[in-house]
Motif scaffolding. Structure first.
Motif, PDB file in Angstrom:
ATOM      1  N   GLY A  85     -13.577  29.841  86.564  1.00 54.27           N
ATOM      2  CA  GLY A  85     -14.238  29.918  87.860  1.00 54.27           C
ATOM      3  C   GLY A  85     -15.494  30.761  87.870  1.00 54.27           C
ATOM      4  O   GLY A  85     -16.152  30.889  88.911  1.00 54.27           O
ATOM      5  N   ASP A  86     -15.837  31.341  86.732  1.00 58.02           N
ATOM      6  CA  ASP A  86     -17.026  32.189  86.666  1.00 58.02           C
ATOM      7  C   ASP A  86     -18.286  31.339  86.837  1.00 58.02           C
ATOM      8  O   ASP A  86     -18.395  30.256  86.266  1.00 58.02           O
ATOM      9  CB  ASP A  86     -17.045  32.896  85.298  1.00 58.02           C
ATOM     10  N   HIS A  87     -19.240  31.859  87.613  1.00 54.89           N
ATOM     11  CA  HIS A  87     -20.425  31.050  87.905  1.00 54.89           C
ATOM     12  C   HIS A  87     -21.423  31.028  86.763  1.00 54.89           C
ATOM     13  O   HIS A  87     -22.240  30.142  86.669  1.00 54.89           O
ATOM     14  CB  HIS A  87     -21.119  31.550  89.189  1.00 54.89           C
ATOM     15  N   ARG A  88     -21.369  32.075  85.921  1.00 58.06           N
ATOM     16  CA  ARG A  88     -22.355  32.101  84.840  1.00 58.06           C
ATOM     17  C   ARG A  88     -21.813  31.505  83.552  1.00 58.06           C
ATOM     18  O   ARG A  88     -22.489  30.740  82.877  1.00 58.06           O
ATOM     19  CB  ARG A  88     -22.829  33.532  84.597  1.00 58.06           C
ATOM     20  N   LYS A  89     -20.595  31.878  83.197  1.00 53.91           N
ATOM     21  CA  LYS A  89     -20.048  31.359  81.949  1.00 53.91           C
ATOM     22  C   LYS A  89     -18.593  30.947  82.191  1.00 53.91           C
ATOM     23  O   LYS A  89     -17.670  31.699  81.894  1.00 53.91           O
ATOM     24  CB  LYS A  89     -20.138  32.439  80.866  1.00 53.91           C
ATOM     25  N   PRO A  90     -18.431  29.769  82.765  1.00 55.81           N
ATOM     26  CA  PRO A  90     -17.076  29.379  83.184  1.00 55.81           C
ATOM     27  C   PRO A  90     -16.199  28.935  82.008  1.00 55.81           C
ATOM     28  O   PRO A  90     -16.689  28.266  81.094  1.00 55.81           O
ATOM     29  CB  PRO A  90     -17.324  28.193  84.118  1.00 55.81           C
ATOM     30  N   LEU A  91     -14.944  29.335  82.077  1.00 51.76           N
ATOM     31  CA  LEU A  91     -13.952  28.788  81.140  1.00 51.76           C
ATOM     32  C   LEU A  91     -13.509  27.435  81.703  1.00 51.76           C
ATOM     33  O   LEU A  91     -13.163  27.331  82.878  1.00 51.76           O
ATOM     34  CB  LEU A  91     -12.734  29.717  81.055  1.00 51.76           C
ATOM     35  N   ASP A 117     -19.198  22.771  92.053  1.00 47.05           N
ATOM     36  CA  ASP A 117     -20.643  22.742  92.314  1.00 47.05           C
ATOM     37  C   ASP A 117     -21.352  23.991  91.784  1.00 47.05           C
ATOM     38  O   ASP A 117     -22.543  23.945  91.488  1.00 47.05           O
ATOM     39  CB  ASP A 117     -20.901  22.598  93.822  1.00 47.05           C
ATOM     40  N   ALA A 118     -20.617  25.096  91.685  1.00 47.45           N
ATOM     41  CA  ALA A 118     -21.248  26.321  91.188  1.00 47.45           C
ATOM     42  C   ALA A 118     -21.111  26.441  89.672  1.00 47.45           C
ATOM     43  O   ALA A 118     -22.078  26.721  88.966  1.00 47.45           O
ATOM     44  CB  ALA A 118     -20.612  27.538  91.870  1.00 47.45           C
ATOM     45  N   THR A 119     -19.878  26.217  89.167  1.00 48.27           N
ATOM     46  CA  THR A 119     -19.684  26.442  87.727  1.00 48.27           C
ATOM     47  C   THR A 119     -20.445  25.424  86.878  1.00 48.27           C
ATOM     48  O   THR A 119     -20.753  25.704  85.721  1.00 48.27           O
ATOM     49  CB  THR A 119     -18.184  26.393  87.356  1.00 48.27           C
ATOM     50  N   VAL A 120     -20.764  24.265  87.467  1.00 45.87           N
ATOM     51  CA  VAL A 120     -21.511  23.282  86.677  1.00 45.87           C
ATOM     52  C   VAL A 120     -22.870  23.852  86.268  1.00 45.87           C
ATOM     53  O   VAL A 120     -23.345  23.623  85.151  1.00 45.87           O
ATOM     54  CB  VAL A 120     -21.650  21.934  87.439  1.00 45.87           C
ATOM     55  N   ASP A 121     -23.463  24.635  87.163  1.00 47.74           N
ATOM     56  CA  ASP A 121     -24.743  25.264  86.819  1.00 47.74           C
ATOM     57  C   ASP A 121     -24.531  26.320  85.739  1.00 47.74           C
ATOM     58  O   ASP A 121     -25.361  26.465  84.836  1.00 47.74           O
ATOM     59  CB  ASP A 121     -25.386  25.907  88.055  1.00 47.74           C
ATOM     60  N   GLY A 122     -23.421  27.041  85.840  1.00 49.62           N
ATOM     61  CA  GLY A 122     -23.107  28.034  84.818  1.00 49.62           C
ATOM     62  C   GLY A 122     -22.955  27.366  83.458  1.00 49.62           C
ATOM     63  O   GLY A 122     -23.477  27.852  82.447  1.00 49.62           O
ATOM     64  N   LEU A 123     -22.256  26.224  83.430  1.00 46.22           N
ATOM     65  CA  LEU A 123     -22.065  25.512  82.166  1.00 46.22           C
ATOM     66  C   LEU A 123     -23.411  25.035  81.623  1.00 46.22           C
ATOM     67  O   LEU A 123     -23.675  25.139  80.419  1.00 46.22           O
ATOM     68  CB  LEU A 123     -21.121  24.317  82.374  1.00 46.22           C
ATOM     69  N   SER A 127     -24.707  26.482  78.112  1.00 49.01           N
ATOM     70  CA  SER A 127     -24.838  25.554  76.988  1.00 49.01           C
ATOM     71  C   SER A 127     -26.289  25.178  76.737  1.00 49.01           C
ATOM     72  O   SER A 127     -26.608  24.595  75.693  1.00 49.01           O
ATOM     73  CB  SER A 127     -24.033  24.277  77.258  1.00 49.01           C
ATOM     74  N   GLY A 128     -27.126  25.464  77.723  1.00 43.77           N
ATOM     75  CA  GLY A 128     -28.526  25.083  77.590  1.00 43.77           C
ATOM     76  C   GLY A 128     -28.709  23.575  77.661  1.00 43.77           C
ATOM     77  O   GLY A 128     -29.678  23.021  77.159  1.00 43.77           O
TER      78      GLY A 128
END
Ligand code: ADP
Ligand code: MG
Ligand code: MG
Length: 894
Positions: A85-91, A117-123, A127-128
């Motif tokens: 659930g982390d927004h920057r680096k989600p597991l 919708d949030a974690t997708v941006d983190g992923l 991952s770049g």
């Protein structure tokens, strides 16, 4: 406190392969692989006990479960260095079902769980690769939407098609991050509309939704059907595996694959399987893209093997393959993913294989020293041997090739084309041979695949559902026949301009992948050296002798070829149905006095003598049990007017008298009527003739070959000691007569079938007049249950379905009831006569579970149909090994 959750690969390995009952096969092996140092993404397993608890408590979870899941999840987060659930680096995790035995019908795996919708941006940031992130998100919504929320998967495909059309592209790979973003928006709107609430954004809610869906799927119709077909108890439950995602779809240095450590069709020692570059798990089996071969040796022109494309990861996998085979001492079926050239193992299990492969692998592994010979004997399923004994296409037979697919499961099959599993089942129930033709199969088709003689699919690879299930069931299968077009609506299949309609005949060769129009002739299988080798190992450990039920020379020869050590049941009535004898048989039965009967018997005597002489010659030196006439007389009565007229003429009687006689002889309950030794008692001349034929034939063969056979004469349907005494005396008297006439003496035995409860219960007194007992467990089952086999079809299946009976008692002996009578009779018989020979004949003699029972009570032999002889030899060996392991074994050796 109960431990409901077991970690693996997360710095903790709570589980191991032995804990399969608790953790399911998948979970137990993930833990095992992690503990032997293989690269397994960390995760945890929620035990099968939670599943059982869940159903026992109105679909609630145990109170401690949430905390234990939270703790295990935290370990995974720590091991991976990312937070759920982390927004920057989600597991992200996968949620996977896993029962003790792999089971189609269970919930499909959900991948990429944790995206919103949030974690997708983190992923995307971590991952770049925004395209990868949005593609993963849409995959997640699609899987979760269809698998957990039950949204029809077409609804998702429509949306992708729409976006592709709009962008003017054909392949999914041409879609950009923005396009996938649009697909995701479309998905969310559609799901909200269908479900009346938005797609769950909270990762926790997603996780528990998926866990609940796995447990829910344990009781769905597909899973129930599968369990019923495979005798899997409902209370085993399934486990749930939650595992950190690794990504095979992050670019060209990523891949995913499914493979076997040896060829599951032939057993050859080659790395065998399929992989796809830049793809995620289910893509390989889904059949959307064509998977590529693992090894260069198996690559065809135009294909790109993993060995060539990803040499480093491949080399590591070859290493893993060896580690796994050494560790598990068996062929493994594995799933892996390569993320940026790093290999991860996602699953291993003992691989399903054809009977041919199972035989070869067992023998090879024993030779390689991975297992010993006894273990090799245990490894091959006796029932599966049956497959090897089945026909293949006659190489010389003319044939008309329709098309080709993959050789997914060997063996040849011929039948009429049907397009649905239900129809396959319905037609097969009427005795028709059918070929089930599908674009691809799914677990809903299992019953049809079971009913079909062969399976043809136009999509999917060697590890597609159709291929795996067909191999497991021993059905020939041609899969992925891309050149064939199936039109369900039109009920036709087409290839190369040729059209085949439903109901027309095709032939499949599952060993080559060929599909032929019409029927192609087949040949009997040749048994390979491995077969002989394994049978030799089996024979070395088994105690039970194996005989065959045979009455024709052809059956007897087949039986010997398959290693029968004698005939355990020669049914003489089968010799009476021959067209040139039946007239005399009818005359015998219809005669109103002894004189008429004797005339008829006189005519039958030479035939019977010939029959026995032929059998004695083939089975020279081996025991032959001959059962005197047994069947209900009505089976031989004339039915048509022409038949009645013919008998009337032969007997010099008029037709009306004969009709009256036929009516007199008809019985209300023939199976319990005038049959068995009751015939021998009322019409002694019948058994006299048969005994004479036996002894004269034995004398003849003894004189001409100097190797006299040792006939075992068996009196059927004995209930009382007196019946056996009377009939035995007749046989003994005829023997003395024949020996006196011929001046030649042969050894013989007289015994009885134990097939009535009364006989079993009074076996000690019956044994006084018997040299042997043969358990006629077909009739004994009928008379013990008081149920007629011919009428049981109406209710037995319901009994089995409702669990009133675990199995059809005519297929596998009812150990508790019928078995108790057998045991009592064996004990009582041997109590008064320790040398009493004991055997079993009838269907049960070829059934591995029943053979196991025969071993435990110390019978001397089993007798079964000729084709089952190898099955019985192997089953007897396994029974002996089990008995030795249990520390006892039979009470006596043969
Ligand atoms: P099945 O029992 O149908 O094989 P699995 O749970 O093994 O289902 O998973 C289906 C596919 O998803 C497999 O190809 C598997 O390798 C892949 N998969 C499962 N978990 C993960 C994961 N954590 N990371 C990447 N792929 C996964
Ligand atoms: Mg699945
Ligand atoms: Mg799997």
């Amino acid at each position: 406190m109960t431990q409901w959750v077991y970690s693996f690969g997360a710095g903790h390995n709570d589980g191991s392969a032995e804990m399969r009952n608790l953790l399911g096969g998948k979970g137990a092996n993930l833990a095992e692989m992690a503990s032997i140092g293989l690269p397994v993404p960390p995760g945890f397993t929620i035990t099968t006990e939670v599943c059982t608890w869940y159903y026992e408590h109105g679909k609630q979870y145990p109170a401690e479960l949430r905390d234990q899941v939270a703790t295990a999840l935290a370990r995974v987060e720590q091991a991976v260095g990312a937070r759920f659930g982390d927004h920057r680096k989600p597991l992200l995790v996968s949620v996977r079902s896993g029962a003790r035995v792999s089971m189609p019908g269970m919930m499909d795996t959900v991948l990429n769980l944790g995206l919103n919708d949030a974690t997708v941006d983190g992923l995307a940031a971590a991952s770049g690769d925004a395209r990868f992130a949005w593609d993963s998100y849409r995959r997640f919504i699609q899987m979760y939407g269809s698998v957990v929320l039950g949204v029809d998967h077409h609804r998702f495909e429509e949306i992708i098609e729409h976006v592709k059309l709009d962008r003017g592209v054909i392949e999914d790979t041409e879609l950009t991050a923005q396009d996938w973003h649009r697909v995701v928006d479309g998905y969310k709107d559609m799901v909200a509309e269908v479900k009346g609430q938005p797609f769950p954004q909270d990762p926790e809610a997603q996780l528990w939704g998926a866990i609940g869906a796995v447990f829910g799927s344990w009781m769905n119709a597909r899973a129930n059907t599968y369990r019923r077909l495979h005798d899997i108890p409902a209370d085993w439950g399934t486990a749930v595996n939650v595992q950190a995602m690794v990504f095979g779809n992050m670019g060209e240095d990523c891949a995913t694959g499914v493979c076997f450590t040896r060829d599951p069709s032939t057993g050859e020692d080659v790395f065998y399987g399929e992989y796809l570059i830049n793809a995620q798990g289910e893509d390989v089996v889904a059949g959307i893209r064509t998977p590529q071969p693992m090894s260069e040796a198996r690559a065809k022109p135009g294909e790109r093997s993993m060995e060539k494309a990803m040499p480093a990861a491949y080399a590591e996998l070859v290493q893993v393959r060896q580690t796994l085979e050494r560790h598990y001492r068996d062929m493994q079926d594995i799933e892996f993913t390569v993320q940026q050239n790093k290999l991860y193992m996602l699953q291993t299990r003992n691989g399903k294989r054809t009977a041919a492969a199972s035989l070869k692998i067992a023998v090879d592994m024993a030779r390689e020293g991975l297992i010993d010979e006894r273990e090799a004997v245990r490894r091959v399923n006796p029932s599966a041997l049956d497959q090897l004994l089945h026909p293949t296409l006659d190489p010389k037979a003319p044939r008309k090739l329709l098309s080709r697919g993959l050789p997914a499961s060997p063996g040849a099959a011929c039948g009429t084309v049907v397009f649905t599993a239900d129809e396959a089942e319905a037609r097969a129930a009427k005795g028709e041979s059918v070929i089930l033709v599908r674009i691809e199969t799914s677990p809903e088709d299992i019953h049809g695949m079971h009913a079909a003689k062969g399976i043809l699919t136009t999509r999917g690879g060697m590890t597609s559902h159709a291929a795996v299930v067909a191999r497991g069931m021993g059905r020939p299968c041609v899969a992925g026949a891309g050149g064939v077009t199936v039109d369900y609506a039109g009920q036709t299949l087409m290839a190369g301009g040729k059209v085949v309609q439903a109901g027309e005949t095709v032939t499949l060769d599952g060993a080559t992948g060929e599909i032929f129009i019409g029927a192609v002739a087949m040949v009997e299988p040749k048994l390979s050296g491995d077969f002989e080798t394994l049978m030799g190992w089996a024979d070395a450990v088994r105690r039970l002798r194996v005989r065959a039920n045979a009455e024709t020379p052809l059956d007897a020869e087949t039986a010997r070829k398959f290693g029968a050590e004698g005939i355990g049941l020669c049914r003489t009535e089968h010799m009476f149905f021959d067209p040139d004898r039946i007239g005399a048989v009818r005359q015998m039965i219809m005669a109103e006095n002894e004189r008429g009967r004797r005339d008829a018997l006189e005519r039958l005597l030479p035939f019977q003598r010939q029959d026995f002489a032929a059998l004695f010659r083939i089975m020279v030196g081996l025991p032959i049990t001959i059962r005197l006439l047994d069947p209900p007389l009505h089976e031989f009565l004339p039915h048509t007017e022409a038949e009645i007229a013919e008998v009337a003429q032969a007997l010099g009687a008029d037709v009306t008298a004969m009709q009256r006689r036929a009516a007199e002889l008809s019985e209300a309950n023939p199976m319990l009527g005038h049959r068995g030794c009751r015939l021998g008692i009322t019409f002694p001349e019948i058994y006299e003739m048969q005994a004479r034929a036996i002894f004269e034939a034995a004398v003849e063969i003894g004189k001409s070959t100097r190797k006299a056979p040792v006939p075992e004469i068996m009196i059927p349907l004995v209930a009382t000691k007196r019946e056996l005494e009377i009939t035995r005396a007749q046989v003994d008297r005829v023997a003395q007569e024949v020996f006196a006439e011929s001046g030649y003496h042969v050894e013989y035995y007289v015994g009885t079938m134990i097939e009535l409860p009364r006989a079993a219960l009074t076996a000690d007194s019956i044994a006084a007049s018997a040299d042997f007992f043969s358990f006629g467990t077909n009739d004994l089952t009928q008379t013990t249950f008081g149920l007629s086999r011919d009428d049981a079809g109406k209710f037995l299946p319901v009994y089995v379905e409702k669990g009133i009976m675990a199995k059809d008692p005519f297929v596998s002996i009812d150990v508790e009831g019928v078995g108790a009578l057998v045991r009592i009779a064996a004990e009582k018989g041997r109590g008064v006569k320790p040398e009493l020979k004991l055997g079993i004949c009838g269907e049960h003699g070829g059934d591995p579970a029943s053979i196991e029972f025969c071993e435990t009570i110390g019978l001397d032999y089993v007798s079964c149909s000729p084709y089952r002889v190898p099955v019985a030899r192997l089953a007897a060996a396994q029974a002996a090994l089990n008995a030795a392991q249990a520390g006892g074994g039979g009470d006596r050796t043969a």
